[in-house]
Design an enzyme around this catalytic site. Structure first.
Site, PDB file in Angstrom:
ATOM      1  N   ASP A  90       8.182   9.287   1.797  1.00 40.11           N
ATOM      2  CA  ASP A  90       6.990   8.091   2.036  1.00 40.11           C
ATOM      3  C   ASP A  90       7.601   6.764   1.671  1.00 40.11           C
ATOM      4  OD1 ASP A  90       4.512   7.530   3.333  1.00 40.11           O
ATOM      5  OD2 ASP A  90       3.951   6.845   1.166  1.00 40.11           O
ATOM      6  N   LYS A 138       8.427   3.147   3.807  1.00 37.15           N
ATOM      7  CA  LYS A 138       8.032   2.019   3.400  1.00 37.15           C
ATOM      8  C   LYS A 138       9.331   0.873   2.957  1.00 37.15           C
ATOM      9  CE  LYS A 138       3.896   3.702   1.333  1.00 37.15           C
ATOM     10  NZ  LYS A 138       3.036   3.906   0.162  1.00 37.15           N
ATOM     11  N   GLY A 181      -5.904   4.198  -0.840  1.00 35.37           N
ATOM     12  CA  GLY A 181      -7.354   4.499  -1.264  1.00 35.37           C
ATOM     13  C   GLY A 181      -7.919   3.925   0.042  1.00 35.37           C
TER      14      GLY A 181
END
Length: 818
Positions: free
Chosen positions: A679, A683, A798
């Site tokens: 991941d 990015k 989140g």
């Protein structure tokens, strides 16, 4: 004296007629002097034409239809009049229907409907309606008198569209009104020849009747009562936010009518226009509303654009070729040929090069126009001086109208900006030197979208409406919907931004609502009223709705959803997404999406791909666009790995920290998905591409932190067993860093065109040393920020912050279209 005219919808039912009677009672009690013109009851004129046509074809079924029309009028008498007042009007209406039946019987026997007999048949609509209403007014205490307009309006014998003889008509009207002080209840639409043959005045005939009588009497105003609150800025069936104009000029009204607005029929108002008699358009069913005043005087304080109209389904024809340049008389020949063929031309446009002439017509006349043009230019076609007539179909004309446009620069710019930002291609443009209207030809399937986009740009420029289509309503999507609902009023009132959820979908269901889904009950509606979900059908429906200012929000991590981005951008729909798959896809595909978004004038935003709600991508772009040079980018881009290494100490084994992170829900179900660095690779790849580097995922050098035995373990339990066996190795790395006063951080770095990811030690001289919790941090070292790098730090994961990041992008896209 005021002349009031009530149309068919205003007298469509007995209840509607009672409303008309109350309006006229109020006028009478106020001491107003007035006369009233009435149309036939709603749909009666069409029915009378059908009766005549059926009889003319020998269809005996016309008699049953005639009985229905007769019963409707007799029922109106019963509902409007007291028993004591019914006898005379009933006898009169029965006599009229007997006469009408005799005429229709003659048509039936002859199997022929002449224009003269059709006019006579149709005249019964107005004659019956006005007679019945006159008696209803008398019963209400108004001294009303029925006036058959055939006795005062003299015409020629051009049946169906008779021309008025004003030299004969005006004195007749004045003489009648001088001798009859009662309130005159007048039949609209009809007149008569000098031989007393019944004629009709053509389209808009009842309005014309009112204008004729108003002009003859030099009335102070002519009121046209209908079923809308006046002249609206646009067709309310197409533009939900259309509103009533308080005033407009005759020229503006006629221009809007020409381009499809159901305002007034231009020829009918000429008698009023000649004498500067204002028209007032009012609503029978909302009589207290002031309506729209149409006059010769422009309101200098009014909006420069008064309205937006359109003509649906036109054809665009183009005559072009080198043989047209500098040759006089080409336009005269072309449009002379159209006139001889009976082809009505809607708009004309010609470039200054004189190499082409383009004009718009009804599709029904396309073949006729082509034949006429090719006949006229047969020589030029044979010699190759002009090309065969080009025909483009499935188009619409959209026009903005307003006398104030000529005094205000930038009108055209705002028009084309509104269209361009919504991906609406302009096929042709026409504007006269008077600047009374600007017309654009657009694809027919974009007509409604164009009307709404233009209406918003000119009339609602302080409020922008965004239409969102959301796929994925789990943690991020559901939180986003809550945030939108909570902030809706503030955005509308303080920021002029209205957000409507036009489409919503989860993995099972999908729901659409052009006017916006109720956010208070979206969960219930999505589960109960929605259709089963299919991504191709969702995208197809979104494209078919063709709403202005549309944004697609992908709140999933689905490769299937990101696979539709190309279609969505190509449909001029912007995208905002936390889904990293498209931005980290093969570079060729990534670049294609970028180019497609730019080509269509829409935005593809993915700020939340890196750092959730943190302004990482936007900060990077701001640095580049302001001319700064990126020297190095360092980032801790995984909240999971940040937490693990921030909490790894001599007191806690590495495997225990990973277990704790998993228990707190900070890792994927299989922690290896985080610890593998895949991941983070995506990015870093996205950040590298934002700097202009054409990197592929394979170009990012990732040094694994997990031993191969951990990666090869068959399950999560086996993984932890293997990880525990390597705790000593992790502790050795930690202890070595600690001895040097450093901490371990899993860092992505972009420097000198190289992208690397590895576990590295950092001392207190570096911002990474002070990181704690599960925060992300990105450090930008640039030509300007060299000695003290620019640092972005905060929660990098989140639902709340990710949803907030998407929400911010939606607002940003909304601001970009202003």
């Amino acid at each position: 004296m005021r002349i009031l005219k009530f149309g068919g919808t205003s007298v469509g039912t007995p209840d509607a007629i009672k409303q008309v009677v109350q309006i006229l009672r109020d006028y009478y009690h106020r001491g107003e002097r007035f006369a009233v013109v009435f149309s036939a009851f709603s749909k009666v004129t069409d029915t009378l034409i059908e009766l005549a046509n059926r009889a003319g074809t020998g269809d005996a079924g016309y008699r049953e239809l005639l009985d229905q029309v007769r019963a409707r009028h007799l029922e109106a008498i019963d509902q409007l009049l007291e028993p004591a007042n019914r006898t005379a009007p009933t006898q009169h209406i029965e006599a009229n229907f007997e006469a009408l039946g005799n005429v229709l019987q003659g048509i039936f026997l002859l199997h022929e409907v002449s224009a003269r007999s059709l006019d006579f048949v149709v005249s019964f609509g107005e004659r019956n309606a006005a007679f019945i209403i006159a008696h209803a007014l008398q019963q209400a205490g108004i001294p009303a008198q029925f006036l058959d307009a055939r006795t005062v309006i003299r015409t020629d014998d051009q049946f169906g569209a008779a021309k008025v003889d004003f030299d004969e008509t005006n004195p007749r009207i004045r003489t009648h009104f001088e001798a009859h002080p009662q309130v005159q209840v007048i039949t609209g639409f009809i007149g008569s020849t000098p031989d007393d043959l019944t004629t009709t005045l053509g389209r808009g005939g009842s309005d014309y009747s009112a204008a004729i009588i108003g002009a003859a009497l030099h009335a102070e105003a002519i009121e046209i009562w209908t079923d809308v609150d006046g002249v609206l800025t646009a067709d309310p069936r197409r533009v939900k936010k259309a509103f009533t104009l308080p005033s407009m000029t005759f020229r503006e009204a006629m221009e809007m009518s020409h381009f499809g607005a159901k305002v007034i029929y231009p020829p009918t108002i000429l008698p009023a226009l000649d004498l500067d008699i204002p028209l007032v358009i009012k609503n029978t069913f909302n009589p207290g509303f002031p309506g729209t005043v149409v006059s010769t005087h422009a309101d200098e304080k009014a909006h420069p654009v008064k309205g937006i109209s359109s003509i649906n389904q036109i054809c665009l024809l183009t005559l072009q070729g080198g043989g047209l340049f500098g040759v006089p008389g080409i336009a005269a020949r072309l449009f002379g040929a159209m006139a001889r063929a009976g082809v009505n031309v809607v708009i004309i446009t010609q470039g200054s090069s004189e190499s082409s002439i383009t004009f718009a017509i009804s599709p029904a006349h396309a073949a006729l126009a082509k034949k006429a043009a090719e006949k006229e230019f047969a020589f030029e076609l044979r010699e190759g001086l002009v090309e065969p007539l080009k025909i483009e179909r499935d188009l619409s004309v959209v026009a903005i109208v307003g006398e104030g446009m000529r005094y205000l620069p930038g009108i055209s710019g705002r028009l084309f900006q509104a269209l361009g930002k919504n991906g609406i291609n302009v096929v042709a443009i026409a504007q006269g030197s008077s600047e009374l209207n600007i017309s654009v030809v657009v694809p027919a399937n974009d007509e409604t979208k164009a009307l709404n986009a233009i209406h918003e740009a000119f009339f609602l420029s302080e409020t922008k409406t965004m239409h969102l289509f959301i796929v994925g309503v789990g943690l991020i999507g559901g939180t986003l919907l809550e945030q939108i609902q909570q902030q809706a009023e503030f955005l509308r009132e303080k920021r002029g931004l209205e957000i409507k959820i036009a489409g919503l979908a989860n993995s099972r269901k999908m729901l659409f609502a052009e006017g916006g889904i109720d956010l208070k009950n979206w969960k219930t509606n999505l589960e109960g009223k929605a259709d089963s979900f299919s991504l191709p059908r969702f995208v197809a429906q979104m494209k078919a709705m063709n709403l202005p200012n549309a944004i697609f929000l992908d709140n999933t991590a689905s490769e299937e959803v990101s696979g539709f981005y190309e279609q969505i951008l190509d449909a001029s729909i912007s995208i905002s997404t936390p889904n990293k798959l498209a931005a980290s896809s093969p570079y060729l595909h990534y670049q294609r999406l970028k180019s497609l978004a730019e080509k269509r004038g829409v935005l593809w935003r993915y700020e939340t791909n890196v750092g959730a709600g943190l302004p990482i991508i936007s900060t990077l772009n701001d640095l580049i666009q302001s001319g700064d040079r990126i020297v190095k980018i360092e980032g801790i881009l995984s909240g999971t790995l940040s937490y693990i290494f921030n909490n790894f100490s001599e007191k806690t084994r590495f495997s225990e920290v990973v277990r704790t992170a998993m228990a707190k829900g900070l890792t994927e179900p299989d922690p290896r998905d985080d610890l593998s660095g895949a991941d983070v690779r995506r990015k870093l790849l996205i950040l590298a591409r934002e700097t202009g580097l054409p990197l592929e995922a394979s170009d990012v050098q990732l040094t694994p932190i997990l031993p191969q035995a951990c990666l090869d373990a068959p399950g999560v339990d086996a993984f932890f067993d293997a990880l525990e066996k390597h705790d000593a190795n992790f502790e050795k790395q930690r202890a070595k860093a600690a001895a040097a006063g450093q901490v371990l951080r899993f860092v992505a770095k972009l420097e000198d065109g190289k992208a690397t990811i590895s576990l590295q030690p950092f001392g207190p001289e570096h911002p990474f040393y002070f990181l704690d919790g599960s925060d992300n941090m990105v450090v930008f070292s640039t030509a300007r920020y060299h000695e003290r790098p620019l640092v972005v730090r905060g929660p990098g994961a989140g639902a709340e912050v990710t949803a907030a990041g998407v929400f911010a992008e939606v607002i940003g896209i909304g601001n970009s279209i202003s």
